[in-house]
Each structure stands twice: as structure tokens, then as C-alpha cells.
Design a protein around this motif. Structure first.
Motif, short mmCIF file in Angstrom:
data_model
loop_
_atom_site.label_atom_id
_atom_site.label_comp_id
_atom_site.label_asym_id
_atom_site.label_seq_id
_atom_site.Cartn_x
_atom_site.Cartn_y
_atom_site.Cartn_z
N SER A 1 -55.62 1.75 16.83
CA SER A 1 -54.33 1.18 16.49
C SER A 1 -54.12 1.22 15.03
O SER A 1 -55.08 1.25 14.39
CB SER A 1 -54.77 -0.63 16.83
N LEU A 2 -53.11 1.08 14.65
CA LEU A 2 -52.58 0.87 12.98
C LEU A 2 -51.34 0.06 12.86
O LEU A 2 -50.63 -0.27 13.92
CB LEU A 2 -52.22 2.35 12.61
N ARG A 3 -51.25 -0.47 11.95
CA ARG A 3 -50.23 -1.42 11.71
C ARG A 3 -49.45 -1.09 10.44
O ARG A 3 -50.33 -0.96 9.47
CB ARG A 3 -50.67 -2.97 11.40
N LEU A 4 -48.25 -0.62 10.59
CA LEU A 4 -47.38 -0.19 9.42
C LEU A 4 -46.68 -1.15 8.89
O LEU A 4 -46.05 -2.19 9.87
CB LEU A 4 -46.50 1.10 10.00
N SER A 5 -46.47 -1.26 7.56
CA SER A 5 -45.60 -2.18 6.94
C SER A 5 -44.59 -1.71 6.16
O SER A 5 -44.70 -0.66 5.73
CB SER A 5 -46.56 -3.39 6.15
N CYS A 6 -43.63 -2.32 5.98
CA CYS A 6 -42.44 -2.04 5.20
C CYS A 6 -41.92 -3.23 4.32
O CYS A 6 -41.50 -3.93 4.97
CB CYS A 6 -41.09 -1.24 5.90
N ALA A 7 -42.06 -2.94 3.02
CA ALA A 7 -41.31 -3.98 2.20
C ALA A 7 -40.29 -3.74 1.64
O ALA A 7 -40.19 -2.43 1.19
CB ALA A 7 -42.49 -4.19 0.92
N ALA A 8 -39.20 -4.48 1.76
CA ALA A 8 -37.64 -4.12 1.35
C ALA A 8 -37.45 -4.91 0.39
O ALA A 8 -37.74 -6.17 0.09
CB ALA A 8 -37.03 -4.49 2.69
N SER A 9 -36.52 -4.63 -0.45
CA SER A 9 -35.91 -5.22 -1.72
C SER A 9 -34.53 -4.70 -2.06
O SER A 9 -34.08 -3.31 -1.31
CB SER A 9 -36.93 -5.27 -2.93
N GLY A 10 -33.72 -5.54 -2.76
CA GLY A 10 -32.44 -4.93 -3.26
C GLY A 10 -31.25 -5.21 -2.35
O GLY A 10 -30.10 -4.77 -2.58
N PHE A 11 -31.42 -5.92 -1.35
CA PHE A 11 -30.41 -6.39 -0.39
C PHE A 11 -30.77 -7.45 0.36
O PHE A 11 -32.06 -7.99 0.35
CB PHE A 11 -30.12 -5.20 0.75
#
Length: 111
Positions: free
Chosen positions: A16-26
Motif C-alpha cells: 500500500s501507498l498513500r498519496l497526498s496532494c496539497a493545493a493552494s491558490g484557489f
């Protein structure tokens, strides 16, 4: 708009792996978020979509039952939980929204 993926790596088949995406600017909660992947010498393909409120979710047949997409609108993050990984899941995984893309994170499934 900035999208920053993390969590990739090398894992054995079945792992297993857990991917994350941190978003900004909207205004994060207003937009669908998507995960794509691109394997070597293949076209980029959609993996999963999640609606702005997190209620709508779509997973491609190739990952359905193994991957889960979720989001935290308080933290402006979207997560792809990947279980029962297979060698064919090896790819660079990208977070996307509107017409913006992150830099990608490499996932390698190999023994």
C-alpha cells in the motif's frame, strides 16, 4: 494555483501507498480534484475524481476496489489511498484540477 504531490515510493506487489496532494491558490472546496497517472511510454490516464464536497467519487475500473480517493476541505488536501498494488500500477501519479497539474510523484511496484 499550486499542487504538490507527495507519498510516492517503491513498494512490493500487494503493498500500500498513500498519496497526498496539497493545493493552494484557489477556493479548494469549489472544484473537483483528479488523480492521473502516466506509465513509461504510455499516455496519461485518469485514475480517480472527487467532487468539491467530497460526495461524488469516481474510480477507473482498473483501480476500483483497490484505491480510495478522499479530500479534506479544511486542509486543502486530496488523498489517494492505494492498496493491493500491482506492478502495472507503476507510474508517475499527478494531482490535477481545472487545467492545473502538480509535478507528479513516482510510484514503483516491484519485488
Amino acid at each position: 494555483v499550486q499542487l504538490v504531490e507527495s507519498g510516492g515510493g517503491l513498494v512490493q506487489p500487494g503493498g500500500s501507498l498513500r498519496l497526498s496532494c496539497a493545493a493552494s491558490g484557489f477556493t479548494f472546496s469549489r472544484y473537483d480534484m483528479k488523480w492521473f497517472r502516466q506509465a513509461p511510454e504510455k499516455e496519461r490516464e485518469l485514475v480517480a475524481i472527487i467532487g468539491g464536497a467530497g460526495r461524488y467519487k469516481h474510480l477507473e475500473p482498473s483501480v476500483k476496489g483497490r484505491f480510495t480517493i478522499s479530500r479534506d476541505n479544511d486542509k486543502n488536501t486530496v488523498t489517494l489511498q492505494m492498496d493491493s498494488l500491482k506492478p502495472e500500477d507503476t507510474a508517475v501519479y499527478y494531482c490535477s484540477t481545472q487545467n492545473y497539474w502538480g509535478q507528479g510523484t513516482q510510484v514503483t511496484v516491484s519485488s
